[in-house]
Design an enzyme around this catalytic site. Structure first.
Site, short mmCIF file in Angstrom:
data_model
loop_
_atom_site.label_atom_id
_atom_site.label_comp_id
_atom_site.label_asym_id
_atom_site.label_seq_id
_atom_site.Cartn_x
_atom_site.Cartn_y
_atom_site.Cartn_z
N GLY A 140 0.87 -1.15 0.01
CA GLY A 140 0.08 0.10 0.01
C GLY A 140 0.84 1.06 -0.10
O GLY A 140 0.52 2.08 -0.74
N HIS A 141 1.93 1.23 0.60
CA HIS A 141 3.05 2.38 0.84
C HIS A 141 3.60 2.72 -0.44
O HIS A 141 3.59 3.73 -1.19
CB HIS A 141 4.03 2.15 1.94
CG HIS A 141 3.50 2.57 3.40
ND1 HIS A 141 2.49 1.84 4.14
CD2 HIS A 141 4.04 3.60 3.92
CE1 HIS A 141 2.43 2.18 5.21
NE2 HIS A 141 3.11 3.28 5.39
N ARG A 142 4.06 1.41 -1.32
CA ARG A 142 4.74 1.69 -2.24
C ARG A 142 3.59 2.23 -3.44
O ARG A 142 4.15 3.04 -4.11
CB ARG A 142 5.11 0.16 -2.82
CG ARG A 142 6.76 -0.06 -2.63
CD ARG A 142 7.17 -1.19 -3.08
NE ARG A 142 7.38 -2.19 -2.07
CZ ARG A 142 6.98 -3.46 -1.79
NH1 ARG A 142 5.95 -3.77 -2.78
NH2 ARG A 142 6.95 -4.08 -0.68
#
Ligand code: SF4
Lengths: 293, 200
Positions: free
Chosen positions: B37-39
């Site tokens: 999700g961060h990526r």
């Protein structure tokens, strides 16, 4: 004759019991830790754990979202008829439990990174077999979480490091793990045999009730000594400080090769989940770790 | 050790008042994000695309929840925190670009994240690891799910929470890191423990 259907039903029930309700000895150890913890933040963590355990039990929900990798230990009576059904039944149970309870899908191919979605795969669920005398089939399930598994460690020490090296490795493993394995933890520790023998014994040691001291008085003393040492690190519940880092240490051993001194430490989180049932030849089922209405 | 009841969006001013050891109960909107999700959020930003939700003042929860779909709506079964150190490589950018004010997880974070929290104004709230049903109980509604192609644990779940906690402020905006403080203490006791165990 045990039928595949019976084994499957019992195994689904065992997985459900294990992930939603801690065995009495683990609950007692957590309560004791809560009563004795003096660090405010540590105590708040233990309170949250106990509240969570209570809620999980009441609502029949998995106590942790990581429902682990499913490991079965089967003690098969040599006279039990139908043992060839057991493996398939246990695999089917994992698939069913994943849907019905539900469990988080936790079986990933290490090369393709594909999740099978149903908690089965190559060697998963893993089944340990032991043949014993008798006519009963005893099944234990241990859903093992990843956070605590990741800090488990093996050291191939030199024999001249002996007990001193053994103690140091256990304490160093606890310190290095810090907050990662969701302390308070249970340590399964084994020495001797060989690399995989030590690891297997260490993990199996986690199945012993926490309130049952080691039958070998020397080892019982060593367990207590290591528990007290781990608790004097100050890591505390969730690594936020306090005197409860380890609930129990369980030690086992095998005789070793003259040139080897393997030491294995398998770390289990506060969610020390396990459940056992016995299936008798007449089809009666007895649950050993949990009360079943 | 003050106790705060906060609602999102949280202002920078309030977040800068929090100190390590404080307790927070959070209400409002939070979103889950793990590594994937961060990526993806950072990729969206690099490509000049809008995130599905404005994160300004919200909290990001390091969590791969166990969800169940009932009559087309989602229900949280269990949603405890996951190990935050895995998000360390991206969190500083996340804090800087999306102005999140709180990160919720377990196990704490490293130097890069701590510095970003100090610089841009965010805190780390430790939620009891594994206390997944307690967390689920405080989640009142699933407002939405984005990036569900990442799979259930990695998708971005938008959640409405009420009195979510207790969250222990373990990293504050003044550069204090409770995990580091404990670790330093632990390292100091090490020699004593060795001695007591008779370790040569
Ligand atoms: S270490 Fe245990 S309690 Fe913590 S998240 Fe993993 S399975 Fe749950």
């Amino acid at each position: 004759m045990v039928t595949g259907k019976t084994v499957e039903n019992v195994a689904v029930k065992l997985i459900q019991l294990a992930v939603t309700e801690l065995p009495q000895d683990v609950k007692e150890a957590l309560h004791k830790a809560y009563n004795e913890e003096t660090n405010k933040i540590g105590k708040a963590q233990l309170k949250a754990i106990l509240d969570n355990v209570n809620l999980a039990e009441k609502t029949c929900a998995p106590m942790c979202q990581d429902t682990g990798v499913i490991i079965f230990h089967v003690k098969a009576g040599s006279k039990v008829d139908g043992l060839d059904n057991v493996e398939t039944a246990l695999r089917n149970a994992a698939v069913r439990a994943t849907k019905e309870i539900p469990l988080r899908p936790n079986a990933v191919n290490p090369f393709t990174q594909k999740n099978t979605g149903n908690n089965t795969g190559r060697f998963i669920p893993y089944i340990h077999w032991e043949i014993v005398v008798g006519e009963t089939l005893e099944i234990t399930v241990m859903p093992k979480g990843g956070g605590s598994e990741n800090v488990s460690a093996l050291a191939m020490l030199s024999p001249n490091q002996g007990i001193s090296g053994f103690k140091k490795f256990v304490i160093d493993t606890v310190i290095k793990a810090g907050a990662k394995p969701c302390p308070p933890t249970v340590l399964g520790v084994a020495v001797g045999g060989g690399a995989e023998i030590a690891m297997n014994l260490a993990k199996a040691a986690l199945l012993k009730p926490l309130n049952q001291p080691n039958p070998n008085p020397e080892l019982a003393k060593l367990e207590q000594e290591l528990r007290e040492a781990a608790n004097s690190t100050g890591i505390g519940p969730m690594g936020l400080g306090g005197k409860t880092t380890v609930l129990a240490v369980k030690i086992d051993y095998a005789h070793r090769h003259p040139a080897s001194y393997p030491v294995a430490v398998v770390v289990q989180c506060w969610a020390a989940r396990r459940a056992t049932a016995r299936i008798y030849s007449d089809g009666t089922i007895e649950y050993l770790t949990h009360k079943v209405a | 050790m003050a106790v705060y009841r906060l609602s999102t969006p949280i202002s920078e001013e309030i977040v800068r008042k929090l100190q390590v050891n404080d307790k927070v109960y959070l209400s409002g909107t939070i979103v889950t994000a793990r590594d994937a999700g961060h990526r993806r959020a950072l990729r969206f930003h690099n490509e000049g695309r809008q995130l599905p939700i404005n994160l300004d003042g919200l909290a990001v929860f390091h969590c791969g929840p166990l969800m169940r779909q009932e009559n087309k709506s989602w229900r949280v079964v269990a949603a405890g925190p996951t190990t935050s150190s895995r998000m360390e490589p991206f969190e500083d950018q996340f804090i800087k670009l999306f102005k999140i004010r709180m990160i919720i997880g377990k196990g704490g974070m490293g130097k890069k994240a701590v510095n970003a929290m100090k610089k841009y104004g965010a805190v780390y709230g430790a939620f009891t690891g594994g206390a997944a049903v307690l967390a689920a109980k405080a989640i009142k509604r699933v407002k939405g799910v984005e990036w569900s192609d990442l799979g259930m644990p990695e998708a971005m779940w938008i959640l409405e929470v009420e009195d979510f906690g207790p969250l222990t402020v373990a990293i504050d905006t003044h550069g204090n890191n409770l995990f580091e403080i404990i670790q330093t203490k632990v390292d100091k006791t090490k020699e004593q423990i060795y001695k007591k165990l008779g370790i040569k």
